[in-house]
Design a protein around this motif. Structure first.
Motif, PDB file in Angstrom:
ATOM      1  N   PRO A 101      75.740 -43.541 -26.768  1.00  0.00           N
ATOM      2  CA  PRO A 101      74.362 -43.353 -26.687  1.00  0.00           C
ATOM      3  C   PRO A 101      73.875 -43.262 -25.142  1.00  0.00           C
ATOM      4  O   PRO A 101      74.601 -43.849 -24.403  1.00  0.00           O
ATOM      5  N   SER A 107      70.010 -43.628 -24.655  1.00  0.00           N
ATOM      6  CA  SER A 107      68.776 -44.166 -24.546  1.00  0.00           C
ATOM      7  C   SER A 107      68.683 -45.574 -25.520  1.00  0.00           C
ATOM      8  O   SER A 107      69.918 -45.733 -26.247  1.00  0.00           O
ATOM      9  N   ALA A 126      65.773 -43.490 -29.558  1.00  0.00           N
ATOM     10  CA  ALA A 126      66.544 -42.224 -30.123  1.00  0.00           C
ATOM     11  C   ALA A 126      66.211 -42.151 -31.634  1.00  0.00           C
ATOM     12  O   ALA A 126      66.189 -41.053 -32.146  1.00  0.00           O
ATOM     13  N   ASN A 129      64.928 -38.829 -33.071  1.00  0.00           N
ATOM     14  CA  ASN A 129      65.935 -37.924 -33.987  1.00  0.00           C
ATOM     15  C   ASN A 129      65.021 -37.626 -35.356  1.00  0.00           C
ATOM     16  O   ASN A 129      65.024 -36.703 -35.932  1.00  0.00           O
ATOM     17  N   TRP A 174      68.924 -34.222 -29.609  1.00  0.00           N
ATOM     18  CA  TRP A 174      69.590 -35.109 -30.352  1.00  0.00           C
ATOM     19  C   TRP A 174      69.948 -36.451 -29.488  1.00  0.00           C
ATOM     20  O   TRP A 174      70.398 -36.284 -28.404  1.00  0.00           O
ATOM     21  N   ARG A 175      69.723 -37.603 -29.891  1.00  0.00           N
ATOM     22  CA  ARG A 175      69.967 -38.912 -29.336  1.00  0.00           C
ATOM     23  C   ARG A 175      70.885 -39.659 -30.132  1.00  0.00           C
ATOM     24  O   ARG A 175      70.514 -40.195 -31.140  1.00  0.00           O
ATOM     25  N   MET A 225      72.905 -42.839 -31.123  1.00  0.00           N
ATOM     26  CA  MET A 225      72.489 -44.244 -31.451  1.00  0.00           C
ATOM     27  C   MET A 225      73.764 -45.416 -31.343  1.00  0.00           C
ATOM     28  O   MET A 225      73.387 -46.349 -31.411  1.00  0.00           O
ATOM     29  N   ALA A 248      73.514 -42.883 -35.820  1.00  0.00           N
ATOM     30  CA  ALA A 248      72.830 -41.715 -35.763  1.00  0.00           C
ATOM     31  C   ALA A 248      72.958 -40.746 -36.785  1.00  0.00           C
ATOM     32  O   ALA A 248      72.506 -40.007 -37.332  1.00  0.00           O
TER      33      ALA A 248
END
Length: 255
Positions: free
Chosen positions: A41, A43, A48, A52, A103-104, A106, A195
């Motif tokens: 991750p 952020s 996120a 997302n 995309w972030r 997680m 995520a």
């Protein structure tokens, strides 16, 4: 738009799809790409999550709205009809590229399978899913599905003819083998982070909704033949065994 430009546009759209297809294998499988779905991750979880969900929602809306007959009828007043499918494919590609780029990850491990042979079995299932997905597109005419057939016929000054409604191969055992392939790809992973789980849950929900919308359109287009097909063949859980092979009927069958 000239026939040559429309052909070039269709080829560009398809080439973009191939790049997105290959990148998606790495992105969802955590191989060979810098920002995979389960990367570290960068952020906060809530930032996120918001990003997302927005990216997945953008793809779902684009993919569903542009596939509806009412939208196509309106859209082809702006876009040349031979390029309509290629445009749909291109916009889908752009939505996927945005997802890959923005995309972030997680964090938060749900499960991780590193022991053999289970890791190898899961990854094999993942790649089998990609194979089923690609093979299923070929069974219903891969090039029509991605818009190349339409622009090629236009380039040759030939009228577009709708595909025959058939039940080839996998389609005689399950109505939506493309989605079966996607579900295998999404869930067959040795690493499941928060995520990744968000991605799986949202895309699975989208698939179940999309099937209802697509089948409603197919019933409108095909009528009793598709109603009969829907009664005989399961939606997502394949049923194997001998079945009478129906005669081909003229109709369009595209996701």
């Amino acid at each position: 738009m000239s026939r040559i430009l429309i052909l070039a546009y269709g080829i560009f759209s398809y080439a973009t799809f191939l790049g997105v297809f290959l990148y998606a294998i790495g992105f969802l499988g955590n191989i060979f790409v810098p920002n995979s779905i389960d990367a570290e991750p960068t952020s906060s979880v809530w930032t996120a999550l918001a990003i997302n969900v927005g990216l997945l929602g953008l793809f779902a809306v684009q993919h569903s709205v542009m596939a509806r007959p009412a939208f196509k009828k309106m859209w082809t007043k702006i876009v040349p009809e031979p390029a309509e499918r290629a445009t749909y494919v291109l916009f889908s590609n752009l939505a996927m590229i945005a997802l890959f780029a923005l995309w972030r990850p997680m964090g938060g491990m749900i499960w991780e399978v590193s022991d053999e042979p289970w890791n190898a079995i899961i990854m094999a299932t993942y790649f089998v899913g990609w194979g089923i997905l690609f093979y299923a597109t070929c069974l219903i005419n891969h090039f029509d599905l991605f818009g190349l057939r339409q622009v090629w016929l236009h380039f040759q000054r030939k009228p577009y003819t709708r595909l025959e409604f058939r039940e080839p191969g996998l389609y005689s055992h399950v109505r939506h083998p493309i989605y079966v392939g996607w579900l295998m790809i999404f869930w067959a992973t040795p690493v499941m982070t928060m995520a990744h789980l968000l991605f799986c849950l949202m895309t699975t929900a989208y698939i179940l909704i999309a099937i209802r919308l697509e089948e409603r359109d197919l019933v409108d287009a095909i009528g009793d033949d598709y109603r009969s097909y829907r009664k005989r063949v399961p939606m997502l859980m394949p049923r194997f065994g001998k079945k009478p092979r129906p005669q081909a009927r003229k109709a369009e069958l595209r996701s």
